[in-house]
Design a protein around this motif. Sequence first.
Motif, PDB file in Angstrom:
ATOM      1  N   LYS A 135      34.938 -22.504 -19.870  1.00 39.75           N
ATOM      2  CA  LYS A 135      34.497 -22.165 -18.506  1.00 39.75           C
ATOM      3  C   LYS A 135      35.121 -20.851 -18.053  1.00 39.75           C
ATOM      4  N   ALA A 136      36.410 -20.676 -18.337  1.00 40.80           N
ATOM      5  CA  ALA A 136      37.094 -19.426 -17.978  1.00 40.80           C
ATOM      6  C   ALA A 136      36.471 -18.258 -18.735  1.00 40.80           C
ATOM      7  N   ARG A 137      36.125 -18.485 -20.001  1.00 39.61           N
ATOM      8  CA  ARG A 137      35.505 -17.410 -20.789  1.00 39.61           C
ATOM      9  C   ARG A 137      34.159 -17.010 -20.184  1.00 39.61           C
ATOM     10  N   ALA A 138      33.378 -17.976 -19.765  1.00 43.86           N
ATOM     11  CA  ALA A 138      32.063 -17.676 -19.181  1.00 43.86           C
ATOM     12  C   ALA A 138      32.214 -16.812 -17.926  1.00 43.86           C
ATOM     13  N   VAL A 139      33.187 -17.156 -17.087  1.00 39.29           N
ATOM     14  CA  VAL A 139      33.437 -16.369 -15.863  1.00 39.29           C
ATOM     15  C   VAL A 139      33.925 -14.968 -16.221  1.00 39.29           C
ATOM     16  N   ASN A 140      34.902 -14.905 -17.128  1.00 37.72           N
ATOM     17  CA  ASN A 140      35.484 -13.613 -17.506  1.00 37.72           C
ATOM     18  C   ASN A 140      34.451 -12.695 -18.157  1.00 37.72           C
ATOM     19  N   ARG A 146      39.756  -1.711 -23.800  1.00 40.43           N
ATOM     20  CA  ARG A 146      38.304  -1.890 -23.712  1.00 40.43           C
ATOM     21  C   ARG A 146      37.920  -2.736 -22.498  1.00 40.43           C
ATOM     22  N   ALA A 147      38.612  -3.860 -22.306  1.00 43.24           N
ATOM     23  CA  ALA A 147      38.240  -4.809 -21.265  1.00 43.24           C
ATOM     24  C   ALA A 147      38.644  -4.284 -19.881  1.00 43.24           C
ATOM     25  N   PRO A 148      37.772  -4.425 -18.880  1.00 35.64           N
ATOM     26  CA  PRO A 148      38.093  -3.928 -17.534  1.00 35.64           C
ATOM     27  C   PRO A 148      39.411  -4.477 -16.973  1.00 35.64           C
ATOM     28  N   LYS A 149      39.692  -5.773 -17.203  1.00 37.67           N
ATOM     29  CA  LYS A 149      40.925  -6.363 -16.653  1.00 37.67           C
ATOM     30  C   LYS A 149      42.160  -5.747 -17.310  1.00 37.67           C
ATOM     31  N   VAL A 150      42.088  -5.486 -18.620  1.00 30.91           N
ATOM     32  CA  VAL A 150      43.204  -4.842 -19.322  1.00 30.91           C
ATOM     33  C   VAL A 150      43.416  -3.436 -18.752  1.00 30.91           C
ATOM     34  N   HIS A 151      42.335  -2.715 -18.565  1.00 37.97           N
ATOM     35  CA  HIS A 151      42.380  -1.366 -17.983  1.00 37.97           C
ATOM     36  C   HIS A 151      43.029  -1.408 -16.592  1.00 37.97           C
ATOM     37  N   ASP A 152      42.573  -2.339 -15.751  1.00 38.54           N
ATOM     38  CA  ASP A 152      43.082  -2.421 -14.374  1.00 38.54           C
ATOM     39  C   ASP A 152      44.558  -2.797 -14.331  1.00 38.54           C
ATOM     40  N   TRP A 153      44.944  -3.786 -15.157  1.00 34.91           N
ATOM     41  CA  TRP A 153      46.350  -4.216 -15.156  1.00 34.91           C
ATOM     42  C   TRP A 153      47.251  -3.133 -15.725  1.00 34.91           C
ATOM     43  N   LEU A 154      46.770  -2.436 -16.746  1.00 31.23           N
ATOM     44  CA  LEU A 154      47.573  -1.342 -17.318  1.00 31.23           C
ATOM     45  C   LEU A 154      47.882  -0.296 -16.257  1.00 31.23           C
ATOM     46  N   VAL A 155      46.869   0.089 -15.489  1.00 28.16           N
ATOM     47  CA  VAL A 155      47.065   1.105 -14.434  1.00 28.16           C
ATOM     48  C   VAL A 155      47.945   0.547 -13.315  1.00 28.16           C
ATOM     49  N   SER A 156      47.615  -0.670 -12.850  1.00 27.96           N
ATOM     50  CA  SER A 156      48.295  -1.230 -11.670  1.00 27.96           C
ATOM     51  C   SER A 156      49.720  -1.693 -11.937  1.00 27.96           C
ATOM     52  N   TYR A 157      49.939  -2.355 -13.078  1.00 27.97           N
ATOM     53  CA  TYR A 157      51.235  -2.989 -13.340  1.00 27.97           C
ATOM     54  C   TYR A 157      52.184  -2.122 -14.156  1.00 27.97           C
ATOM     55  N   ARG A 180      31.365 -12.468 -17.639  1.00 26.65           N
ATOM     56  CA  ARG A 180      30.456 -11.875 -16.645  1.00 26.65           C
ATOM     57  C   ARG A 180      31.026 -10.571 -16.100  1.00 26.65           C
ATOM     58  N   HIS A 181      32.356 -10.435 -16.168  1.00 26.42           N
ATOM     59  CA  HIS A 181      33.027  -9.219 -15.690  1.00 26.42           C
ATOM     60  C   HIS A 181      33.389  -8.273 -16.841  1.00 26.42           C
ATOM     61  N   GLY A 182      32.894  -8.586 -18.041  1.00 24.65           N
ATOM     62  CA  GLY A 182      33.150  -7.699 -19.183  1.00 24.65           C
ATOM     63  C   GLY A 182      34.445  -7.975 -19.920  1.00 24.65           C
ATOM     64  N   LYS A 211      27.589   9.833  -6.412  1.00 21.85           N
ATOM     65  CA  LYS A 211      26.252   9.205  -6.453  1.00 21.85           C
ATOM     66  C   LYS A 211      25.771   8.999  -7.891  1.00 21.85           C
ATOM     67  N   ASP A 212      26.022   9.972  -8.759  1.00 22.50           N
ATOM     68  CA  ASP A 212      25.510   9.914 -10.133  1.00 22.50           C
ATOM     69  C   ASP A 212      26.573   9.530 -11.161  1.00 22.50           C
ATOM     70  N   ALA A 213      27.765   9.149 -10.707  1.00 23.24           N
ATOM     71  CA  ALA A 213      28.844   8.799 -11.637  1.00 23.24           C
ATOM     72  C   ALA A 213      28.565   7.443 -12.302  1.00 23.24           C
ATOM     73  N   PRO A 214      29.008   7.252 -13.564  1.00 20.43           N
ATOM     74  CA  PRO A 214      28.884   5.932 -14.208  1.00 20.43           C
ATOM     75  C   PRO A 214      29.641   4.865 -13.410  1.00 20.43           C
ATOM     76  N   ASP A 215      29.279   3.599 -13.631  1.00 17.14           N
ATOM     77  CA  ASP A 215      29.741   2.499 -12.773  1.00 17.14           C
ATOM     78  C   ASP A 215      31.235   2.468 -12.493  1.00 17.14           C
ATOM     79  N   ARG A 216      32.063   2.464 -13.554  1.00 14.42           N
ATOM     80  CA  ARG A 216      33.508   2.303 -13.349  1.00 14.42           C
ATOM     81  C   ARG A 216      34.073   3.481 -12.570  1.00 14.42           C
ATOM     82  N   LEU A 217      33.612   4.685 -12.898  1.00 14.42           N
ATOM     83  CA  LEU A 217      34.079   5.890 -12.204  1.00 14.42           C
ATOM     84  C   LEU A 217      33.573   5.893 -10.767  1.00 14.42           C
TER      85      LEU A 217
END
Length: 213
Positions: free
Chosen positions: A11-16, A81-92, A18-20, A148-154
Amino acid sequence: MAELAALEDPKARAVNERHGDDHGVNLGKLRALAKRLKTQQDLARRLWETDHTAARLLALLICRPKAFDRDELDVMLRQARAPKVHDWLVSYVVKKNPHHEELRLAWTADPDPVVASAGWALTTERVAKKPEGLDLVGLLDVIEAEMKDAPDRLQWAMNHCLAQIGIEHPELRARAIGIGERLEVLKDYPTSPGCTSPFAPVWINEMVRPRQS
């Protein structure tokens, strides 16, 4: 790694997913494991080298942020690669590292939009906490021309910066709201009840209203 495998939950994998994020470990359980392990820099490096998303998230929770050099963090960001890894690396990690300003400047100018999004995330942090020396008007010019024309994450990272400028700097609030209204980025983003829309004009007004009351 065996413990992480035992924490795998479909179930956790299915949720995760969805967010990449390609892992099935509940983040609360991951944090509990990190709390038990405490800070272990050598183990953190070995977990990172597995290229396993849950292991990398755990590595970011138990590492010593100031122990990484600039080039090491640059390589890690490009490997994340994964968005959560990217976010935690920057934030933490990066935000607590002495090279964060040098990396902010380098990443913001990087041609890879995912790398550039990390630079914008660090810029947003500075807008909120240490705006001295930042060219806020110049940042708004870039956002107005490119978001306006930037890719999603940016685009998401630039939009956050736009909102933060509007929230924290009353003299630029009208312009920030105006840019958001003209570009309409994330205007129709689905927002759960009780959550603030990421559409910058709504976000700015929601955040400044308590301060004005």
